[in-house]
Enzyme design. Sequence first.
Site, PDB file in Angstrom:
ATOM      1  CG  ASN A  73      -3.103  -1.429  31.518  1.00 37.72           C
ATOM      2  OD1 ASN A  73      -4.159  -0.907  31.232  1.00 37.72           O
ATOM      3  ND2 ASN A  73      -2.860  -2.709  31.359  1.00 37.72           N
ATOM      4  CG  HIS A  74       2.942   0.177  31.627  1.00 36.30           C
ATOM      5  ND1 HIS A  74       2.591  -0.904  30.862  1.00 36.30           N
ATOM      6  CD2 HIS A  74       3.286  -0.329  32.825  1.00 36.30           C
ATOM      7  CE1 HIS A  74       2.732  -2.015  31.562  1.00 36.30           C
ATOM      8  NE2 HIS A  74       3.160  -1.693  32.754  1.00 36.30           N
ATOM      9  CB  SER A  75      -0.785   5.681  29.015  1.00 37.95           C
ATOM     10  OG  SER A  75      -0.609   4.819  27.915  1.00 37.95           O
TER      11      SER A  75
END
Lengths: 222, 587
Positions: free
Chosen positions: B516-518
Amino acid sequence: MKRRQFIELSANSIGGLLIYSLSGVPEVVNAQEGKVRVPLRFFTEPEARAIVAACERIFPADESGPGATQAGAMVYIDRQLAGPYGADKYRYTEPPFVESAPGHGFQGKENPREIYRAGIQKLGPDFATLDPAQQDERLEAIEKSHFFQLLRQHTIEGMFCDPMHGGNANLIGWQMLGYPGPQMSYREEIGKHNGVAYRIKPQSLEQILGYPVKPWEDEERG
Amino acid sequence: MQTLAPVDVVIVGSGWSGMIMAKEIASRTPLSVVLLERGGPFRGLATYGNEMDEVDTFIRKRQAGNPAHGLATTRASRNDRANPLRQYGTFPWVGYGMGGSSDHWGATSPRFMPEAFEIATHLKHLHGADKLPPDNLIQDYGITWKDIEPYYTRAEEMMGTSGKAGNLNGKKIEGGNIFEGPRSKEFPNPPHPQLYAPQLFARAAKELGYHPFPMPSSTLSRPYTSPDGIARGGCQYCGHCSLFGCMVGAKASPNFTLLPIVQRKKNFSLRTHSQVRRVVHKNGKAVGVSYVDEAGKEFMQPADVVVLAAWVYNNARLLMLSGIGEQYDPVSGKGTLGRNPTFAVHAGLDFFLDKPQNVFMGSGGMATAIGDFGGDLGSEGADAGAFRGGLVFCYTQGDPPVISAFGAVPEGSVERNWGSKWKQETLKWNDRYATFLSTQNHFPYRQNYLDLDPTYKDKWGDPLLRVTMDWTDAERKQAAFVVKKQVQIAKAMGALAINPKPVPSASHAAPLMVDNHSHGGAIMGTSPENSVVNTYLQHWQMSNLFVVGGSALPQGEEHLTMTVAALAYRSADAFIDRYVKRPGPLA
């Protein structure tokens, strides 16, 4: 249809109430006597005995508190393997299967049921009857295997899971850690108790909610 | 394939981006809006209470999408073969079901630094282009702090973000992050109480001359009513936060703050279990999307405007599958689609303290942070080969609840990680440790990119996305630099032992860099030569196609949710105020 398998365990070896002496040594008090007959969902009775013994070496009962047998870790593993997890129903299983960097996680074709069956073979048919030092030797020999990594992880899960999954009997694991269970609120406690252990009587999810919740392995059998 | 009745706008995905677009368009215009979500409907607060079980929810991720349908493949370099991410565990759960990832995030909510939006210009001016890491593709966003600040404020007010301002209209305020960009308004809610280890961190950091502040969190510290009239109660600090749905609705989620509004609108309709496979286009215009429902039935949804707001990399994948835009080629450097995928450099350590921490209490975003190593690291960092940092923050686990938080022991204290000695050591430290983490800038590089995998396919027979990505020495140096600072603070806090988190070596990093931090893959910019979308997140080649979300960010920064939400608001405003009146390119 396959004949249903059971394992008989001594009742006072499972669960119980943890009492700490003044010097802090934990003692398990168990009112139950006799034998408990646990129906097995996946393991055969000899396989279950091998897993009970192996889990106990990974997380043994000792002077620091109860271990995997008392928590019923094997029962937890048996149900997980019988459920959707054991059959890899929620894993990408398209070929080709090629080994890779560890970060990719397990890349093999075998599902957890197959990994356990093969792993138990490696432990040997006499594993449950060996003395602890001999058992440790056998475990050390397979320490790096994917089976052992799974077994170790599942033993910890069986120690500290919600009891609806079959492990952590009588919340014995949570009693040992002082973990209160899935309490709905710490709003009155937050930011207080700085550096002081806040330890209330642990409760299971069912006790907290006031109604039972069906675990995944019960909802999706086979 | 059944062709449905045409609508004005079709939106793909129900995370923050899709739901902000849906709520703004459906509330402020008479346009008909259909939102397609691949997962199931909002499960409701009572269900979230029932899901407070670590095995089913946190470990097995029962409520997530089925990895058997296909996630992505990854590899470290284009000379390697890519392997699929076969199971959750190494690959955290990404959005699936109403709310997407926004329903199970930790709610850590910092803004980016002002210079982040003009980073290429800024760093080249500061250090000289030749000093920066080779083959980097860092790029300005094409907007400035002034453009985005009002939208940050709007996002914070919608979510009810809890925190303390450190720079209010240029005035520095002790107790907040004095290094943050000037904000036009104080946070809508005060910070959460600080847990014990974070209190010790604040004291030690202050003594070392740093400037501690409570990490902004979009979990409510008190009951709050948003400008949209949505009332929610405060956080209960139950310790079941990241990867759980919030059973009291205190953690901001589109299901709590936006869904109740759009659901009342007659011009809005929602279809769950709808997996979009293609953007259908004709003569350079999007004409709708094709999707498949749970039963495998295929539909064509015609629409005047298509908004892609899928999970970050699925935006790029949908464009690739649909044949929209030119695939990036790392050899020639040509093409923009699939360029600039980045992550965030996670660098940190676990450390052990003498007193119990009650780690089972808390919520996901609860931490104390310092901004002293955020943004530019100055000459001290540049000399060590590190250019940009990130917030350094301290937290006790809080979540995950118990199993996943179990087992930390000081490195080298036991020979093997099972048996009696190990058990006694883990019990000794079980409630006596805390964590430092720093999520730092991650530069994009020429060799890192996204494309379609040649081998592995999803349930519907479409190629999986292939992520080719690795750290370079620059990231490793940056991590090492910040961890050195963290060790210094941990020692000042009285750490009895310190376990630095391993800095991934080459090729091991790739599978860990997709979650999700991409960021990136369909980035925004100033021209079709350097980006897929313009600064309003409108596709350069197809003006009736908007690609909204983390996919637009040209490089990795801090936790990205607030920036993603702010960009979605900005896009919605441009669409409603300008595009609706005069359809066509906005830039």
